[in-house]
Design an enzyme around this catalytic site. Structure first.
Site, mmCIF file in Angstrom:
data_model
loop_
_atom_site.group_PDB
_atom_site.id
_atom_site.type_symbol
_atom_site.label_atom_id
_atom_site.label_comp_id
_atom_site.label_asym_id
_atom_site.label_seq_id
_atom_site.Cartn_x
_atom_site.Cartn_y
_atom_site.Cartn_z
ATOM 1 N N ARG A 97 0.853 -1.184 0.000
ATOM 2 C CA ARG A 97 0.000 0.000 0.000
ATOM 3 C C ARG A 97 0.892 1.238 0.000
ATOM 4 N NH1 ARG A 97 -2.442 3.205 4.640
ATOM 5 N NH2 ARG A 97 -3.929 4.534 3.582
ATOM 6 N N TYR A 329 -4.592 1.707 15.572
ATOM 7 C CA TYR A 329 -3.376 1.724 16.385
ATOM 8 C C TYR A 329 -3.616 1.511 17.869
ATOM 9 C CZ TYR A 329 -0.850 3.600 12.357
ATOM 10 O OH TYR A 329 -0.281 3.755 11.134
ATOM 11 N N GLU A 394 -3.607 0.040 7.956
ATOM 12 C CA GLU A 394 -2.466 0.463 8.780
ATOM 13 C C GLU A 394 -2.621 -0.119 10.167
ATOM 14 O OE1 GLU A 394 -1.482 4.640 9.116
ATOM 15 O OE2 GLU A 394 -1.820 4.947 6.978
HETATM 16 C C1 GBH Z 1 -1.466 7.239 10.651
HETATM 17 O O1 GBH Z 1 -2.320 8.045 11.426
HETATM 18 C C2 GBH Z 1 -1.088 7.917 9.358
HETATM 19 O O2 GBH Z 1 -1.920 7.470 8.299
HETATM 20 C C3 GBH Z 1 0.350 7.720 8.971
HETATM 21 O O3 GBH Z 1 0.692 8.597 7.941
HETATM 22 C C4 GBH Z 1 1.219 7.910 10.193
HETATM 23 O O4 GBH Z 1 2.579 7.857 9.886
HETATM 24 C C5 GBH Z 1 0.864 6.833 11.182
HETATM 25 O O5 GBH Z 1 -0.474 6.891 11.511
HETATM 26 C C6 GBH Z 1 1.620 6.936 12.503
HETATM 27 O O6 GBH Z 1 1.277 8.115 13.177
HETATM 28 O O7 GBH Z 1 -0.284 14.195 18.190
HETATM 29 O O8 GBH Z 1 -1.743 13.666 20.051
HETATM 30 O O9 GBH Z 1 -2.473 15.253 18.370
HETATM 31 C C7 GBH Z 1 -2.708 7.501 12.676
HETATM 32 C C8 GBH Z 1 -3.762 8.350 13.358
HETATM 33 C C9 GBH Z 1 -4.172 10.598 13.950
HETATM 34 C C10 GBH Z 1 -2.554 9.373 15.144
HETATM 35 C C11 GBH Z 1 -3.572 11.907 14.479
HETATM 36 C C12 GBH Z 1 -1.948 10.647 15.682
HETATM 37 C C13 GBH Z 1 -2.391 12.903 16.316
HETATM 38 C C14 GBH Z 1 -2.412 12.747 17.806
HETATM 39 N N1 GBH Z 1 -3.167 9.577 13.854
HETATM 40 N N2 GBH Z 1 -2.973 11.673 15.774
HETATM 41 S S1 GBH Z 1 -1.676 14.075 18.655
#
Ligand code: GBH
Length: 490
Positions: A97, A329, A394
Site C-alpha cells: 500500500r 493503532y 495500517e
Molecule cells: C497514521 O495516522 C497515518 O496514516 C500515517 O501517515 C502515520 O505515519 C501513522 O499513523 C503513525 O502516526 O499528536 O496527540 O495530536 C494515525 C492516526 C491521527 C494518530 C492523528 C496521531 C495525532 C495525535 N493519527 N494523531 S496528537
C-alpha cells in the site's frame, strides 16, 4: 484405552487444532506493508512536481515540526523505489500500500497540466511490484494537497470534490489497467483536524468545529464522485475495487454510564465518514446531526456548523465501496462529559478521553498498546455496516529507533492474534493487512524522532540504507508461514 480417555484425547486434539486455526491466516488473505508519498519519496521539487501543503508547512513554518525536519529527501524512494520493492519481495509480501503525490501528477492541482515524469515514476514502481508478484494498493490522497488547491481554501471548499474526481480520473486512465485496489482517502478524520488548529498538521488552520465539518462534507462528496465516475467510465473494463481508509482509536467506556459517550465518540470520528458510505440509510449519523445542530444554535450560530448533505447526495453516496479500509493503532478510555473549546467537534461529541496508564507506551504520546481493542473495533464495524470486507490498511508501533525492536514484535504479534480472533471466532470479514510502515519515514509533526518502520533507515547517510529490524524478520516468517509462530502463542 478407556472410552473416557479416548474422548478427552479427541477433544484436546480438536481444541488444539481449533487454536491452531485461530492463529492462521485464511486462504486468500493478503499480507503486506504500507507507506505514504510525502513520508518516503523525497524528490520534493524533482522533475516538475508541484508544491504541496507539507512542502509549505515544513519550509515556511518549520517550528511546527519537532526536529524542524521535512520530507525534501526523506527515504529518497523517488530514486530508491527498487530498494523498497526488494524489501517487500524479501519479506514475501503480497500487497504494498503506497500513496500517489497529487502534485507530482498534477503540479497545479488541476488536470489541465499533467506531469509526465510523475506518471513515469509511478509506472516504474507499479511495474516493478507486479514483476515481483506484489499487488499494488494505491491511496490517492494521503494528506499532501497541492498548494494551489489550498490557496483556494483547501478541503473546506466543496469544489475540491470535483477537482479530486478529475485527479482520480487521471490516475484511473494511467494506472487502472494494472492497479486493482484503490483507496480514495487516507484518514479524513486526521486531516479534518488539520483545519482545527494552527499548531496541527498541514495546512494547520484554526477553525475548530467549522473547518473539520466542512472538510468532512467535501471528502464524502469527493469519495462518492470518484466511486461513481469509476463505475461509469472504468469499472467494466478495469474491474478494480475502491474503498476508503478510516482511522479510529477504540473508545472503552470507563463505566456503564459512559457507554453512550463512547458510542458518540465512534460516530463523531468513524461514523461521520462511514455512515454515509457504508450504512443502508446513509447520511451522517443522526447523533452527529442532532448534537452539532443543537450546539450551533445554543452557541448563537444562525446556521448549523454541520453542512448538510442533500437527499440526492445522500443517495449517491450510499454503497460507494467495495471494501472498508481501517487504520488502527490504539484505544482510549471514555467518560461522559463535555470538554473542548466553543465551538469544537470535541465539545459536540461529549466524551472525555484518557488512556489507562497500565497500557504499554510507545514513542508517540497518543499510542499505547491495547491489542484487544482491534477485535472490538473490527466487531463494531462489522455490526454497524453489515460485515463488509475489511482491509486493515495500517497498524503499527513507534519507538525511537534501533534494530532490536522487541516491543514492536510484541505489538504486531498481539494485534494480529486479536485480529485473527475477530476473523475466526467472531466471523468479521477481514481480508487483508498492511503493516505501518515498511520503513522508517517522516512522521509528520514528529519529524524523524518517532520511528514506525519495520526496516531501519539511516537518515544521516545520503544513500539512505535500509536494514531489516527484528520485526521485519518476524513478519517475514508470518507472511511465509501464514500463521503466528508458536513461540508467540500463550
Ligand atoms: C497514521 O495516522 C497515518 O496514516 C500515517 O501517515 C502515520 O505515519 C501513522 O499513523 C503513525 O502516526 O499528536 O496527540 O495530536 C494515525 C492516526 C491521527 C494518530 C492523528 C496521531 C495525532 C495525535 N493519527 N494523531 S496528537
Amino acid at each position: 484405552m478407556k472410552f473416557q480417555t479416548v474422548c478427552i484425547v479427541i477433544l484436546v486434539t480438536i481444541g488444539f487444532a481449533a487454536a491452531q486455526n485461530n492463529t492462521t491466516f485464511p486462504d486468500g488473505f493478503l499480507l503486506g506493508a504500507a507507506t505514504a508519498s510525502y513520508q518516503i519519496e523525497g524528490g520534493w521539487n524533482a522533475d516538475g512536481k508541484g508544491v504541496n501543503i507539507w512542502d509549505t508547512l515544513t519550509h515556511e513554518r518549520s517550528y511546527l515540526v519537532v526536529d524542524r525536519s521535512n520530507g525534501d529527501v526523506a527515504d529518497d524512494s523517488y530514486n530508491l523505489y527498487m530498494e523498497d520493492v526488494k524489501l517487500l519481495k524479501n519479506m514475501g509480501a503480497q500487497l504494498y500500500r503506497f500513496s500517489i503525490s497529487w502534485a507530482r501528477i498534477l503540479p497545479e492541482g488541476h488536470d489541465y497540466k499533467v506531469n509526465q515524469a510523475g506518471i513515469d515514476y509511478y509506472n516504474r514502481l507499479i511495474n516493478a511490484l507486479l514483476d515481483n508478484g506484489i499487488e499494488p494498493m494505491v491511496t490517492m490522497y494521503h494528506w499532501d494537497l497541492p498548494q494551489k488547491l489550498q490557496d483556494l481554501g483547501g478541503w473546506p471548499n466543496r469544489e475540491l470534490a470535483t477537482y479530486a474526481e478529475n485527479y482520480a480520473r487521471v490516475l484511473f486512465k494511467n494506472f487502472g489497467d494494472r492497479v486493482k485496489l484503490w483507496i480514495t482517502f487516507n484518514e479524513p478524520r486526521t486531516f479534518m483536524d488539520a483545519y482545527t488548529s494552527d499548531t496541527g498538521m498541514a495546512p494547520s488552520i484554526n477553525a475548530p468545529g467549522i473547518g473539520d465539518y466542512l472538510t468532512a462534507r467535501t471528502v464524502i462528496l469527493a469519495h462518492a464522485n470518484i466511486y461513481r465516475m469509476y463505475e461509469r467510465e472504468f469499472k467494466q473494463q478495469q474491474q478494480g475495487k475502491i474503498g476508503i481508509s478510516l482511522d479510529n482509536a477504540w473508545c472503552e467506556p470507563i463505566s456503564t454510564n459512559d457507554v453512550d459517550a463512547c458510542e458518540r465518540f465512534q460516530e463523531f470520528n468513524l461514523g461521520i465518514f462511514a455512515h454515509p458510505i457504508f450504512s443502508k440509510e446513509g447520511n451522517y449519523p443522526s447523533v452527529v446531526i442532532e448534537r452539532v445542530d443543537a450546539n450551533s444554535k445554543a452557541e448563537g450560530f444562525t446556521t448549523s456548523r454541520l453542512p448538510k448533505l442533500t437527499s440526492e447526495e445522500v443517495n449517491n453516496t450510499i454503497g460507494t465501496y467495495d471494501f472498508f479500509g481501517l487504520n488502527f493503532y490504539t484505544a482510549n478510555l471514555g467518560k461522559d462529559g463535555v470538554e473542548g473549546g466553543i465551538p469544537s467537534r470535541g465539545r459536540d461529541t461529549g466524551a472525555i478521553l484518557s488512556q489507562d496508564p497500565s497500557w504499554p507506551e510507545s514513542a508517540s504520546s497518543w499510542l499505547r498498546v491495547v491489542p484487544w481493542a482491534i477485535r472490538k473495533q473490527l466487531n463494531w464495524i462489522a455490526n454497524a455496516y453489515g460485515n463488509p470486507p475489511i482491509y486493515v490498511t495500517e497498524n503499527g508501533y513507534s519507538d525511537y529507533g534501533g534494530l532490536n525492536d522487541t516491543s514492536r514484535v510484541f505489538y504486531y504479534t498481539e494485534y494480529m492474534k486479536e485480529m485473527l480472533k475477530a476473523i475466526h471466532i467472531d466471523g468479521v470479514n477481514v481480508v487483508g493487512y498492511t503493516a505501518w510502515s515498511l520503513l522508517d519515514n517522516f512522521e509528520w509533526l514528529r519529524g524523524y524522532t518517532e520511528r514506525f518502520g519495520i526496516h531501519d533507515v539511516n537518515f544521516n547517510d545520503p544513500s539512505r540504507p535500509r536494514t531489516p529490524k527484528e520485526s521485519a524478520k518476524v513478519l517475514t516468517e508470518i507472511f511465509n508461514t501464514r500463521k503466528i509462530p508458536d513461540r508467540f502463542l500463550d
